[in-house]
Design an enzyme around this catalytic site. Sequence first.
Site, PDB file in Angstrom:
ATOM      1  CG  ASP A   8      -1.589   1.222   1.443  1.00 27.21           C
ATOM      2  OD1 ASP A   8      -2.244   1.663   0.460  1.00 27.21           O
ATOM      3  OD2 ASP A   8      -1.653   1.994   2.594  1.00 27.21           O
ATOM      4  CG  LEU A   9       1.554   5.838  -1.995  1.00 28.32           C
ATOM      5  CD1 LEU A   9       3.342   5.450  -2.230  1.00 28.32           C
ATOM      6  CD2 LEU A   9       1.243   6.332  -3.279  1.00 28.32           C
ATOM      7  CG  ASP A  10      -2.001   7.423   0.175  1.00 31.04           C
ATOM      8  OD1 ASP A  10      -1.136   8.099  -0.050  1.00 31.04           O
ATOM      9  OD2 ASP A  10      -3.117   7.191  -0.545  1.00 31.04           O
ATOM     10  CB  THR A  16      -0.051  10.497   1.595  1.00 29.89           C
ATOM     11  OG1 THR A  16       0.515   9.091   1.501  1.00 29.89           O
ATOM     12  CG2 THR A  16       1.106  11.298   0.848  1.00 29.89           C
ATOM     13  CG  LEU A  43     -12.382   8.301   6.277  1.00 30.97           C
ATOM     14  CD1 LEU A  43     -12.210  10.003   6.197  1.00 30.97           C
ATOM     15  CD2 LEU A  43     -13.764   8.223   5.757  1.00 30.97           C
ATOM     16  CE  LYS A  44      -4.833   5.986   8.959  1.00 35.46           C
ATOM     17  NZ  LYS A  44      -4.069   5.653  10.108  1.00 35.46           N
ATOM     18  N   GLY A  45      -7.397   3.858   3.149  1.00 37.63           N
ATOM     19  CA  GLY A  45      -7.645   2.845   1.953  1.00 37.63           C
ATOM     20  C   GLY A  45      -8.802   2.792   1.142  1.00 37.63           C
ATOM     21  CB  ILE A  46     -12.203   4.294   1.861  1.00 39.55           C
ATOM     22  CG1 ILE A  46     -12.211   3.119   2.978  1.00 39.55           C
ATOM     23  CG2 ILE A  46     -13.781   4.403   1.405  1.00 39.55           C
ATOM     24  CD1 ILE A  46     -12.646   1.618   2.835  1.00 39.55           C
ATOM     25  NE  ARG A  48      -9.558  12.048  -4.980  1.00 39.15           N
ATOM     26  CZ  ARG A  48      -9.079  12.252  -6.232  1.00 39.15           C
ATOM     27  NH1 ARG A  48      -9.845  13.028  -7.356  1.00 39.15           N
ATOM     28  NH2 ARG A  48      -7.985  11.553  -6.727  1.00 39.15           N
ATOM     29  CE  LYS A  77      -8.645  14.005   0.597  1.00 36.39           C
ATOM     30  NZ  LYS A  77      -7.972  12.905  -0.056  1.00 36.39           N
ATOM     31  CB  SER A 115      -1.867   3.225  -3.962  1.00 40.63           C
ATOM     32  OG  SER A 115      -2.746   4.288  -3.131  1.00 40.63           O
ATOM     33  CB  ALA A 116      -7.315   3.111  -2.862  1.00 41.11           C
ATOM     34  CG  ASN A 119      -3.476  12.258  -6.163  1.00 42.19           C
ATOM     35  OD1 ASN A 119      -3.392  13.339  -7.078  1.00 42.19           O
ATOM     36  ND2 ASN A 119      -4.747  12.385  -5.349  1.00 42.19           N
ATOM     37  CE  LYS A 147      -5.664  -0.905  -0.964  1.00 34.21           C
ATOM     38  NZ  LYS A 147      -4.964  -0.077  -0.614  1.00 34.21           N
ATOM     39  CD  GLU A 171      -3.750  -1.677   2.981  1.00 32.46           C
ATOM     40  OE1 GLU A 171      -3.701  -0.762   3.645  1.00 32.46           O
ATOM     41  OE2 GLU A 171      -4.117  -1.461   1.650  1.00 32.46           O
ATOM     42  CG  ASP A 172      -2.040   2.800   6.292  1.00 38.17           C
ATOM     43  OD1 ASP A 172      -2.225   2.536   5.405  1.00 38.17           O
ATOM     44  OD2 ASP A 172      -2.182   4.118   6.740  1.00 38.17           O
TER      45      ASP A 172
HETATM   46  C1  BG6 Z   1      -5.877   5.527  -0.302  1.00 43.77           C
HETATM   47  C2  BG6 Z   1      -6.002   6.435   0.944  1.00 43.77           C
HETATM   48  O1  BG6 Z   1      -4.677   5.182  -0.657  1.00 43.77           O
HETATM   49  O2  BG6 Z   1      -6.281   6.321  -1.531  1.00 43.77           O
HETATM   50  C3  BG6 Z   1      -7.244   7.154   1.199  1.00 43.77           C
HETATM   51  O3  BG6 Z   1      -5.628   5.501   2.058  1.00 43.77           O
HETATM   52  C4  BG6 Z   1      -7.741   7.773  -0.103  1.00 43.77           C
HETATM   53  O4  BG6 Z   1      -7.314   7.974   2.207  1.00 43.77           O
HETATM   54  C5  BG6 Z   1      -7.499   6.851  -1.376  1.00 43.77           C
HETATM   55  O5  BG6 Z   1      -9.082   8.263   0.058  1.00 43.77           O
HETATM   56  C6  BG6 Z   1      -7.855   7.522  -2.620  1.00 43.77           C
HETATM   57  O6  BG6 Z   1      -6.999   8.443  -2.864  1.00 43.77           O
HETATM   58  P1  BG6 Z   1      -6.921   9.716  -4.000  1.00 43.77           P
HETATM   59  O7  BG6 Z   1      -5.640  10.255  -4.168  1.00 43.77           O
HETATM   60  O8  BG6 Z   1      -7.364   9.204  -5.202  1.00 43.77           O
HETATM   61  O9  BG6 Z   1      -8.069  10.731  -3.345  1.00 43.77           O
HETATM   62 MG    MG Z   2      -2.846   3.207   3.462  1.00 46.14          MG
END
Ligand code: BG6
Ligand code: MG
Length: 220
Positions: A8-10, A16, A43-46, A48, A77, A115-116, A119, A147, A171-172
């Site tokens: 996972d990234l964030d 992030t 919200l983590k992993g979910i 936007r 956001k 990563s979801a 970005n 996820k 994962e976190d």
């Molecule tokens: C996940 C984050 O990696 O990416 C979530 O844990 C975030 O918090 C999701 O909502 C989507 O990210 P983005 O950058 O496409 O808005």
């Molecule tokens: Mg994460």
Amino acid sequence: MIKGLIFDLDGVITDTAEYHYLAWKSLAEKLDIEIDREFNEQLKGISRMESLDLILKHGNKEKDYTKEEKQKLAAQKNEEYQQYIEKITHDDLLPGIEALLKEVQERNLKMALASASKNGPKIIRQLEIEDLFKGTVVDPASLNAGKPDPEIFLKGAELLGLDPTECIGLEDAEAGIEAINAAGMFSVGVGSETAMQKANYFVKETKQLKLKDILKQAEK
Ligand code: BG6
Ligand code: MG
């Protein structure tokens, strides 16, 4: 035998997760909704849009906005979030991650990114680790389900040409650990004991992620 790691990234590779939280909190405040760190765990992993829906529901405002309005809010956001990530450099790899990525390479294990975040590609470029994930970044836009569905990790294994049982997922997020488990992979969590309850192995901080320990646990 373990042949690949799917990251996972964030919140695992870079901090992030904190920026996502700050940007959502700021948007929620404008909508008169209060969110705290405990709520943020959900919200983590979910994705936007799903995150926005959860926030609106939390404030009992899920019926107050049209689809178009919600898209504008999510974009708002993301604009704030992008201001934070603009400043990311190689120095923003979380403690221990550079060493871990190096160990993975030295052992000739494969790596993918699950990563979801849309970005994600920009962030790994700024972190200067994009060469490690050439052709192995799962495109979140290609997913039917986010996820905790296992799809993103299964696609990661597919990109690596490996069977899910040959992969470890890191994962976190609670939703992320569930996704890894459902994919039939060994799950490694970073975070609090409460959030990481379902992980097969967890550490509190990234600096405790040591490849030797992870492999020992996974191959036990
Ligand atoms: C996940 C984050 O990696 O990416 C979530 O844990 C975030 O918090 C999701 O909502 C989507 O990210 P983005 O950058 O496409 O808005
Ligand atoms: Mg994460």
